[in-house]
Write a protein that holds these residues in place. Sequence first.
Motif, PDB file in Angstrom:
ATOM      1  N   ILE A 116       0.861  -1.189   0.000  1.00 30.08           N
ATOM      2  CA  ILE A 116       0.000   0.000   0.000  1.00 30.08           C
ATOM      3  C   ILE A 116       0.893   1.234   0.000  1.00 30.08           C
ATOM      4  O   ILE A 116       1.715   1.420   0.897  1.00 30.08           O
ATOM      5  N   LYS A 117       0.725   2.016  -1.005  1.00 34.85           N
ATOM      6  CA  LYS A 117       1.589   3.185  -1.125  1.00 34.85           C
ATOM      7  C   LYS A 117       0.826   4.431  -0.683  1.00 34.85           C
ATOM      8  O   LYS A 117      -0.337   4.361  -0.306  1.00 34.85           O
ATOM      9  N   GLY A 118       1.528   5.557  -0.740  1.00 32.44           N
ATOM     10  CA  GLY A 118       0.854   6.815  -0.435  1.00 32.44           C
ATOM     11  C   GLY A 118       0.961   7.189   1.040  1.00 32.44           C
ATOM     12  O   GLY A 118       1.681   6.563   1.825  1.00 32.44           O
ATOM     13  N   ILE A 119       0.217   8.219   1.385  1.00 29.68           N
ATOM     14  CA  ILE A 119       0.307   8.771   2.734  1.00 29.68           C
ATOM     15  C   ILE A 119      -0.775   8.144   3.607  1.00 29.68           C
ATOM     16  O   ILE A 119      -1.962   8.448   3.465  1.00 29.68           O
ATOM     17  N   TRP A 120      -0.350   7.239   4.456  1.00 24.90           N
ATOM     18  CA  TRP A 120      -1.287   6.567   5.381  1.00 24.90           C
ATOM     19  C   TRP A 120      -0.471   6.039   6.555  1.00 24.90           C
ATOM     20  O   TRP A 120       0.764   6.021   6.513  1.00 24.90           O
ATOM     21  N   GLY A 121      -1.142   5.636   7.604  1.00 25.93           N
ATOM     22  CA  GLY A 121      -0.455   5.069   8.766  1.00 25.93           C
ATOM     23  C   GLY A 121       0.720   5.939   9.198  1.00 25.93           C
ATOM     24  O   GLY A 121       0.605   7.165   9.291  1.00 25.93           O
ATOM     25  N   LYS A 122       1.858   5.291   9.367  1.00 22.36           N
ATOM     26  CA  LYS A 122       3.023   6.039   9.880  1.00 22.36           C
ATOM     27  C   LYS A 122       3.534   7.094   8.896  1.00 22.36           C
ATOM     28  O   LYS A 122       4.281   7.990   9.257  1.00 22.36           O
ATOM     29  N   TRP A 123       3.148   6.956   7.634  1.00 27.91           N
ATOM     30  CA  TRP A 123       3.627   7.930   6.654  1.00 27.91           C
ATOM     31  C   TRP A 123       2.839   9.244   6.742  1.00 27.91           C
ATOM     32  O   TRP A 123       3.285  10.262   6.229  1.00 27.91           O
ATOM     33  N   ALA A 124       1.674   9.173   7.347  1.00 20.94           N
ATOM     34  CA  ALA A 124       0.814  10.364   7.409  1.00 20.94           C
ATOM     35  C   ALA A 124       1.283  11.242   8.566  1.00 20.94           C
ATOM     36  O   ALA A 124       0.616  11.372   9.600  1.00 20.94           O
ATOM     37  N   LYS A 125       2.459  11.834   8.343  1.00 18.29           N
ATOM     38  CA  LYS A 125       3.153  12.495   9.451  1.00 18.29           C
ATOM     39  C   LYS A 125       2.410  13.687  10.035  1.00 18.29           C
ATOM     40  O   LYS A 125       2.577  14.023  11.187  1.00 18.29           O
ATOM     41  N   HIS A 126       1.624  14.360   9.208  1.00 14.75           N
ATOM     42  CA  HIS A 126       1.010  15.595   9.706  1.00 14.75           C
ATOM     43  C   HIS A 126      -0.454  15.432  10.090  1.00 14.75           C
ATOM     44  O   HIS A 126      -1.156  16.399  10.305  1.00 14.75           O
ATOM     45  N   ARG A 127      -0.878  14.184  10.174  1.00 19.63           N
ATOM     46  CA  ARG A 127      -2.276  13.899  10.470  1.00 19.63           C
ATOM     47  C   ARG A 127      -2.680  14.445  11.845  1.00 19.63           C
ATOM     48  O   ARG A 127      -3.777  14.968  12.021  1.00 19.63           O
ATOM     49  N   GLU A 128      -1.781  14.310  12.795  1.00 21.27           N
ATOM     50  CA  GLU A 128      -2.153  14.685  14.165  1.00 21.27           C
ATOM     51  C   GLU A 128      -1.395  15.917  14.672  1.00 21.27           C
ATOM     52  O   GLU A 128      -1.143  16.043  15.866  1.00 21.27           O
ATOM     53  N   LEU A 129      -1.002  16.795  13.785  1.00 25.61           N
ATOM     54  CA  LEU A 129      -0.321  18.019  14.263  1.00 25.61           C
ATOM     55  C   LEU A 129      -1.264  18.800  15.178  1.00 25.61           C
ATOM     56  O   LEU A 129      -2.482  18.812  14.953  1.00 25.61           O
ATOM     57  N   THR A 130      -0.676  19.447  16.157  1.00 26.31           N
ATOM     58  CA  THR A 130      -1.515  20.288  17.024  1.00 26.31           C
ATOM     59  C   THR A 130      -1.722  21.636  16.332  1.00 26.31           C
ATOM     60  O   THR A 130      -0.998  21.986  15.387  1.00 26.31           O
ATOM     61  N   LEU A 131      -2.674  22.361  16.850  1.00 31.38           N
ATOM     62  CA  LEU A 131      -2.949  23.682  16.278  1.00 31.38           C
ATOM     63  C   LEU A 131      -1.688  24.557  16.343  1.00 31.38           C
ATOM     64  O   LEU A 131      -1.378  25.295  15.398  1.00 31.38           O
ATOM     65  N   ASP A 132      -0.953  24.448  17.441  1.00 32.43           N
ATOM     66  CA  ASP A 132       0.275  25.243  17.584  1.00 32.43           C
ATOM     67  C   ASP A 132       1.306  24.865  16.525  1.00 32.43           C
ATOM     68  O   ASP A 132       1.961  25.731  15.933  1.00 32.43           O
ATOM     69  N   GLU A 133       1.437  23.552  16.324  1.00 30.53           N
ATOM     70  CA  GLU A 133       2.412  23.108  15.305  1.00 30.53           C
ATOM     71  C   GLU A 133       1.996  23.613  13.914  1.00 30.53           C
ATOM     72  O   GLU A 133       2.820  24.107  13.145  1.00 30.53           O
TER      73      GLU A 133
END
Length: 552
Positions: free
Chosen positions: A161-178
């Motif tokens: 499975i390619k693309g941005i998912w799981g561990k590759w989805a680095k910015h999925r959980e950025l905080t509002l401050d980040e």
Amino acid sequence: MNYKALAQRLFPTIDKTPDYWEEKYPQRNLKEGARVTRFAPSPTGFLHFGNLFTCLVSYKTAKDTNGVFYVRVEDTDQKRKVDGAIEVMLKGLSVYGIVPDEGVVGENEQVGDYAPYYQSERKEIYQTYAKSLVEQGLAYPCFMTPEELDEIRAAQENESIKGIWGKWAKHRELTLDEIESHLANGEAWTLRLKSPGTLDGKCRFDDLIRGKIEMPENVQDVVILKSDGIPTYHFAHAVDDHLMRTTHVMRGDEWIASVPIHLQLFRVLGFKPPKYAHVAPIMKEENGGKRKLSKRKDPEAKVTYYAEQGFPKESVTEYILTLANSNFEDWRRMNKTESIDKFPVNLKKMSVSGALFDMVKLTDVSKNVICQMSADNVFSLSYEWAKEYCPELAALYEQDTERATAILNIDRENKKPRKDIAKWSDIPEYISYMYDETFVPCYELTGNATPELAVKVLEKYIDAVNLDDDKDAWFGRMKDICPLVGCTPNVKEYKQNPDDFAGHVGDVSTIIRVALTGRTNTPDLYSITALLGEKTVKSRLEAALNHYKEEV
Ligand code: GLU
């Protein structure tokens, strides 16, 4: 996370809500079962035969159900935009009777309540829905750079499975401050869907052409808005086909792999998905195998080819229907003169592996279409064609248009009309012997017709021929010649005692036919003789006689 604040931060200028657009573009007021279909081209200016094929099926699907067929221009990629492209594409369709009910109906000309139909004018709409997804925590900004994405691509080389998912989805959980600090740095961002898919989830749908399909659910956080705020195809497809109230999406089957993304987008957006009909590409046989009809290799891949060759539009549309539905030909046999509007297209009967383009078949279909046209019609359509593509033919016609029509009428009103013409570009060759300018003598004979016999026949016929004869008298003269040259007027008699004769009346007429036309097979020789006129008839007979005299 305060998603509302994030949404406002990302889309400060968007003050509308999805409800606003939902109200502006309400459900269509159509009868139960009416289908809304569309053609959604990128404005490249090139109309592939496959486009015409899919469009005709889409168009008929709408028409068969008293629905709507519209054109939406997918021009989000401004780099690929070609000036005048839409005009060219719409003209290409209208030649074949495909005129949209709404949408883009001319270059920068739109009609309909669901406007704008140019995606480039719908930015605010896409962003409203994008903002709403962010507000609900269903989409997020991603600041990964092209270099980072390249690294991920390289690292995933062996992943299934390619693309941005799981561990590759680095910015999925950025905080509002980040997020805030990335934005403060002026970093570019794309908006990604926060895919709710799971690895063991399934996407099931019923394709109207292919039947039931099951695929793994989408788990990728696909980009829905690019860094310039323009939507990707996936997102625009969901928003547009929803708001334009498309019921049936007919498109190339290269999109099948993306259906899990599309259905997921419809779900998170709260839209009812359309029905899909994925059309297989038109194929061509080559070296015993099959390949796609190619824009690069096959001139017939270009829709303009058919007009250039002079295939009447009815031939092309009839042929497309034979490719689309195998029962069309049976229907046509039962409904010889009915308009194709009456034939209901059945998507379930369409080929899954790709209909095979066959020029021989198109030629046959077209001969059938043309042989049923009146001479006036053949004349005027071919004259129009000639003015554009064959000035030599137009000039011949213009010598005497009535005579030209009469030439085209030879054998046309017979019970079984001949099928000599498949396309207007066949006409110059077909009628070449009817004009001194284009007549090419050829004195080859067949059957019992020998040069010796030809000399005898022509000597007699030159004296006997009379252009005032009616058909019986004309044929009578050929029969009368028979005994004078050792032949019999009676073919049956010849067959019983072939050794008693040099030939029969058929051989006599072959000699005259060859002398007058340079061919052994032509339409009705009586009509040809009458239309050639006395001077030409005499001079061709003389020339042939001289030729055979030299030969013997
Ligand atoms: N612009 C897309 C294409 O040309 C349209 C596909 C669709 O019909 O949704 O492939």
